[in-house]
Design a protein around this motif. Structure first.
Motif, short mmCIF file in Angstrom:
data_model
loop_
_atom_site.label_atom_id
_atom_site.label_comp_id
_atom_site.label_asym_id
_atom_site.label_seq_id
_atom_site.Cartn_x
_atom_site.Cartn_y
_atom_site.Cartn_z
N MET B 1 2.99 16.57 -8.80
CA MET B 1 2.37 15.40 -9.42
C MET B 1 3.31 14.20 -9.36
O MET B 1 2.96 13.10 -8.97
N GLN B 2 4.58 14.49 -9.72
CA GLN B 2 5.59 13.45 -9.68
C GLN B 2 5.67 12.85 -8.27
O GLN B 2 5.71 11.63 -8.10
N ASP B 3 5.65 13.74 -7.28
CA ASP B 3 5.74 13.26 -5.90
C ASP B 3 4.50 12.47 -5.52
O ASP B 3 4.59 11.47 -4.83
N PHE B 4 3.35 12.94 -5.99
CA PHE B 4 2.11 12.26 -5.63
C PHE B 4 2.12 10.82 -6.13
O PHE B 4 1.81 9.88 -5.39
N ILE B 5 2.56 10.63 -7.38
CA ILE B 5 2.60 9.27 -7.92
C ILE B 5 3.62 8.43 -7.14
O ILE B 5 3.38 7.28 -6.82
N GLN B 6 4.75 9.07 -6.83
CA GLN B 6 5.76 8.35 -6.04
C GLN B 6 5.16 7.90 -4.71
O GLN B 6 5.37 6.78 -4.26
N HIS B 7 4.40 8.79 -4.05
CA HIS B 7 3.78 8.42 -2.77
C HIS B 7 2.82 7.25 -2.95
O HIS B 7 2.76 6.36 -2.10
N ILE B 8 2.06 7.26 -4.05
CA ILE B 8 1.11 6.16 -4.29
C ILE B 8 1.88 4.85 -4.43
O ILE B 8 1.53 3.83 -3.82
N ILE B 9 2.97 4.88 -5.20
CA ILE B 9 3.75 3.66 -5.40
C ILE B 9 4.31 3.17 -4.06
O ILE B 9 4.20 2.00 -3.72
N ASN B 10 4.91 4.09 -3.30
CA ASN B 10 5.45 3.72 -1.99
C ASN B 10 4.36 3.09 -1.12
O ASN B 10 4.59 2.08 -0.46
N GLY B 11 3.20 3.72 -1.12
CA GLY B 11 2.12 3.27 -0.24
C GLY B 11 1.61 1.89 -0.63
O GLY B 11 1.40 1.04 0.23
N ILE B 12 1.47 1.66 -1.92
CA ILE B 12 0.97 0.35 -2.36
C ILE B 12 2.01 -0.73 -2.06
O ILE B 12 1.69 -1.83 -1.60
N SER B 13 3.27 -0.39 -2.27
CA SER B 13 4.33 -1.35 -2.01
C SER B 13 4.36 -1.75 -0.54
O SER B 13 4.49 -2.92 -0.18
N LEU B 14 4.21 -0.74 0.33
CA LEU B 14 4.18 -1.00 1.77
C LEU B 14 2.93 -1.80 2.14
O LEU B 14 2.97 -2.77 2.90
N GLY B 15 1.81 -1.38 1.53
CA GLY B 15 0.54 -2.04 1.82
C GLY B 15 0.53 -3.50 1.41
O GLY B 15 -0.03 -4.34 2.12
N SER B 16 1.18 -3.85 0.30
CA SER B 16 1.13 -5.24 -0.12
C SER B 16 1.93 -6.13 0.81
O SER B 16 1.62 -7.32 0.96
N ILE B 17 2.94 -5.56 1.48
CA ILE B 17 3.66 -6.36 2.48
C ILE B 17 2.79 -6.55 3.72
O ILE B 17 2.68 -7.66 4.26
N TYR B 18 2.13 -5.48 4.15
CA TYR B 18 1.19 -5.62 5.27
C TYR B 18 0.15 -6.69 4.94
O TYR B 18 -0.24 -7.49 5.80
N ALA B 19 -0.28 -6.70 3.66
CA ALA B 19 -1.34 -7.62 3.27
C ALA B 19 -0.93 -9.07 3.48
O ALA B 19 -1.70 -9.88 3.99
N LEU B 20 0.32 -9.40 3.09
CA LEU B 20 0.75 -10.79 3.21
C LEU B 20 0.70 -11.26 4.66
O LEU B 20 0.38 -12.41 4.95
N ILE B 21 1.03 -10.36 5.57
CA ILE B 21 1.02 -10.75 6.98
C ILE B 21 -0.41 -10.72 7.52
O ILE B 21 -0.82 -11.59 8.28
N ALA B 22 -1.18 -9.72 7.08
CA ALA B 22 -2.57 -9.61 7.53
C ALA B 22 -3.37 -10.85 7.16
O ALA B 22 -4.25 -11.29 7.90
N LEU B 23 -3.04 -11.46 6.01
CA LEU B 23 -3.76 -12.66 5.57
C LEU B 23 -3.64 -13.78 6.60
O LEU B 23 -4.60 -14.50 6.86
N GLY B 24 -2.44 -13.92 7.18
CA GLY B 24 -2.23 -14.97 8.18
C GLY B 24 -3.12 -14.76 9.39
O GLY B 24 -3.72 -15.70 9.92
N TYR B 25 -3.24 -13.50 9.85
CA TYR B 25 -4.09 -13.21 11.00
C TYR B 25 -5.54 -13.54 10.68
O TYR B 25 -6.26 -14.15 11.45
N THR B 26 -5.95 -13.09 9.49
CA THR B 26 -7.36 -13.17 9.16
C THR B 26 -7.79 -14.62 8.91
O THR B 26 -8.87 -15.04 9.29
N MET B 27 -6.89 -15.44 8.30
CA MET B 27 -7.24 -16.84 8.05
C MET B 27 -7.44 -17.60 9.34
O MET B 27 -8.41 -18.35 9.51
N VAL B 28 -6.51 -17.42 10.27
CA VAL B 28 -6.62 -18.15 11.54
C VAL B 28 -7.86 -17.68 12.30
O VAL B 28 -8.60 -18.48 12.86
N TYR B 29 -8.11 -16.36 12.23
CA TYR B 29 -9.29 -15.87 12.93
C TYR B 29 -10.56 -16.43 12.30
O TYR B 29 -11.49 -16.86 12.99
#
Lengths: 373, 300
Positions: B1-29
């Protein structure tokens, strides 16, 4: 007037082409002077240049000066192959000093082999590199040995029972070390509790490390390159993993501790030589290197230096400058007193010598022990 | 369980960085219907701008809130200027040219920045200044929540909410949406599409600047080719969410980050990208326009 200039411009390269000096022996070198593992190539190149300078200052080889042509492979296999082709067909070099990365040597060495040009790799440790043919040599030990050394150190000196492996799956070198480590460690009664992988260029390793953390290993073997290892060490400590990391000579760069900061301290790696050695050959080399470049040579600089000197010695001994003659003399290299130890080239054209275990301590590299074949 | 929550946190943290860059692609498109391949390299330049500014101001070893804000501002500014320049000199002259020409120009600009960066900044990796200390903020079910992850999440959240406000609550945002819907009609109604497009590039690039500082803080290794892989993933995230749709880009990026993390955790680290991208292919089979994208019929 314009035509005249044009004509002059067009003939200029031809004239430059003719300036090849008769009293010069040309050696080709290619390496990653740019790209993600650029410090490898830059270090090797510095070692090679230092060796050539010394040899030329002492009168050269066979009364001729050694000339060096260095090409950049940008850290790419296909560029390495085309660099070697260019060195052989355009520059007509008599021998080639290869690059560091094993993957690139595998792409480049067969070309040298098929043109019968001797090829000496300073630091490609993957076993398959010299299988390209009888013109391909190396002055470093091979991966099985590094994997063996670390497995022995881990189980005997550090008394590890459970070890996790984190390998760079796209890198021949890393996979080679990990495989041998795994086999040797199991043979010694240890257990590999996790075998995860990453890819060069990744920046996030938390998923792998969280998974490794759940297995609670005594140590983690990370035979990758310094760029990723620095980040891996940081993220491992961030996740609260206390187990030491262990690796191979791919860790050997000042950038390792710059990227890894304090997280990388206390971890171990196997290497070709140590600056803490009291061997006069080593201290002399370090002194000369510092005088010329104002920095401490890493292992790759030392290997580049040794490779260049072994090649020069073979050319000196050989009756003529044909590829065959130089090859035959290279194969006879025995107990050559290099900076990275006494070097003997065996029947597989690999160097037989010992390895050292180093512990990272900030900018310093603490010598822990020497492990012989 | 501890690991599962850790994975969720890692994933969201990584995803929010992808999001900032993805926004630039999507706005221009969304506005130009073009894929700005140079976007990930604008992000790279942002990281180097922050690196040099920190060294110039002597704050590379002075972690804290003020350093974070300073670097964010400088990085956003340099990215905005670069985005502006790319739009003005590379894309605007081709506004009337076939789509393919602009696409190829974008790839050209991307390669120019990557390899130009190797010449200017040097090819070996640089160490990003220490923006803030990583410490434990609080514990949930034995999982430590670190300041890095929380900062990444908060800063991206603020940036995205700001963007949302800009697009839906301001006059400028309305003009952007108008140009996106139909630029010739918008110009008939007094909107200057060139100005709006320039503005879109500025905002998108500034978001990449934010992303670059957050990445530099979390993964303190920057090199001129750092934008390649993260750019590809952010682009795929934008497509997954429905390219042209701002909310979709964020959703796609989070799915991307989490699926990568979960694939490594519970399936196989070797096949991380293959499986993560495989999940995306499956989603796109059922939702060809992306999760939140509208499937529009081409009018002839």
């Amino acid at each position: 007037m314009k035509r005249l200039i044009l004509a002059a411009l067009l003939t200029l390269p031809l004239l430059v082409g003719c300036t090849k000096k008769e009293n010069e022996i040309l050696i080709g070198e290619y390496d990653s002077l740019t790209g993600s593992d650029a410090t490898f190539g830059l270090s090797t190149n510095k070692g090679v240049r230092l060796a050539f300078e010394e040899i030329n200052a002492a009168g050269g080889v066979k009364g001729k000066k050694l000339g060096l042509i260095t090409l950049d492979d940008q850290g790419k296999n296909e560029e390495a192959a085309s660099a070697v082709t260019r060195l052989i067909t355009q520059n007509k070099v008599v021998a080639i000093l290869g690059g560091v990365a094993s993957g690139r040597s595998k792409a480049a060495a067969p070309i040298a082999q098929s043109n019968s040009v001797p090829f000496v790799s300073p630091a490609s440790t993957n076993p398959d590199v010299t299988k390209a043919g009888d013109y391909v040599f190396r002055v470093c030990f091979i991966d099985p040995f590094q994997g063996f050394v670390m497995a022995k150190f881990s189980s005997e000196n550090l008394k590890h029972k459970k070890v996790a492996i984190l390998r760079d799956v796209k890198n021949d070198y890393s996979v080679g070390l990990a495989d041998v480590f795994s086999a040797e460690f199991k043979k010694r009664g240890g257990e590999i509790v996790a075998d995860s992988s990453y890819q060069a260029g990744d920046i996030d390793f938390k998923a792998q490390l969280t998974q490794i953390r759940s297995k609670n290993p005594d140590g983690i073997y990370v035979p990758g390159y310094y760029t990723e290892v620095g980040l891996i060490a940081q993220q491992a400590r961030q996740l609260g993993i206390k187990a030491p990391l262990m690796g191979g000579d791919g860790w050997d760069s000042d950038k390792l501790s710059e990227i890894g900061k304090e997280a990388i301290n206390g971890n171990y790696y196997s290497n070709h030589y140590t600056v803490e050695s009291s061997d006069p050959a080593v201290t002399e080399f370090i002194k000369k290197f510092k005088a010329k470049y104002n920095e401490t040579p890493d292992a790759l600089a030392a290997l580049g230096y040794d490779a260049a000197r072994i090649l020069a010695a073979a050319i000196e001994r050989s009756p003529d400058l044909s590829g065959k003659a130089i090859r035959d003399e290279l194969a006879k290299t025995k107990d050559f007193g290099g900076v990275t130890g006494k070097i003997t080239l065996n029947e597989n054209r690999d160097a037989v010598k010992s390895a050292v275990i180093i512990q990272v301590d900030g900018k310093n590299r603490k010598y822990i022990s020497t492990i012989s074949p | 369980m501890q690991d599962f929550i850790q994975h969720i946190i890692n994933g969201i943290s990584l995803g929010s960085i992808y999001a900032l860059i993805a926004l630039g692609y999507t706005m221009v498109y969304g506005i130009l219907k073009m894929i700005n391949f140079a976007h990930s390299d604008v992000y790279m330049v942002g990281a180097f701008a922050a690196y040099y500014v920190a060294r110039f101001l002597g704050i590379e070893n002075n972690p804290g809130f003020s350093t974070l804000i300073t670097l964010l501002l400088f990085s956003m500014l340099s990215c905005a200027i670069l985005g502006l320049a790319i739009e003005r000199f590379a894309y605007r002259p081709l506004r009337k040219a076939p789509k393919l020409n602009i696409l190829i120009t974008a790839i050209g600009v991307s390669l120019f920045l990557e390899y130009g960066g190797q010449v200017v900044f040097g090819a070996d990796p640089k160490v990003f200044p220490e923006v803030m200390k990583d410490f434990v903020l609080f514990n949930i079910a034995d999982v430590e929540l670190k300041s890095f992850d929380v900062t990444v999440l908060l800063v991206s959240l603020i940036a995205m909410l700001g963007l949302q406000f800009l697009i839906f609550k301001t006059k400028l945002g309305r003009a952007m949406r108008a140009v996106s819907a139909n630029s010739s009609v918008a110009s008939l109604l007094g909107v200057n599409p060139d100005r709006i497009i320039t503005f879109t590039f500025i905002v998108g690039s500034a978001l990449a600047g934010i992303g670059s500082v957050l990445v530099g803080m979390k993964y303190p290794k920057i090199d001129p080719l750092m934008g390649m892989m993260i750019g590809l993933k952010a682009f795929v995230a934008a497509v997954l969410g429905g390219i042209g749709n701002v909310g979709g880009a964020v959703l796609g990026a989070l799915i991307m980050g989490l699926s990568e993390e979960m694939v490594v955790a519970y399936l196989s680290s070797t096949y991380r990208d293959a499986l993560a991208f495989g999940i995306l292919i499956v989603i796109l089979i059922f939702k060809p326009a992306g999760l939140l994208g509208k499937y529009s019929v081409e009018k002839v």
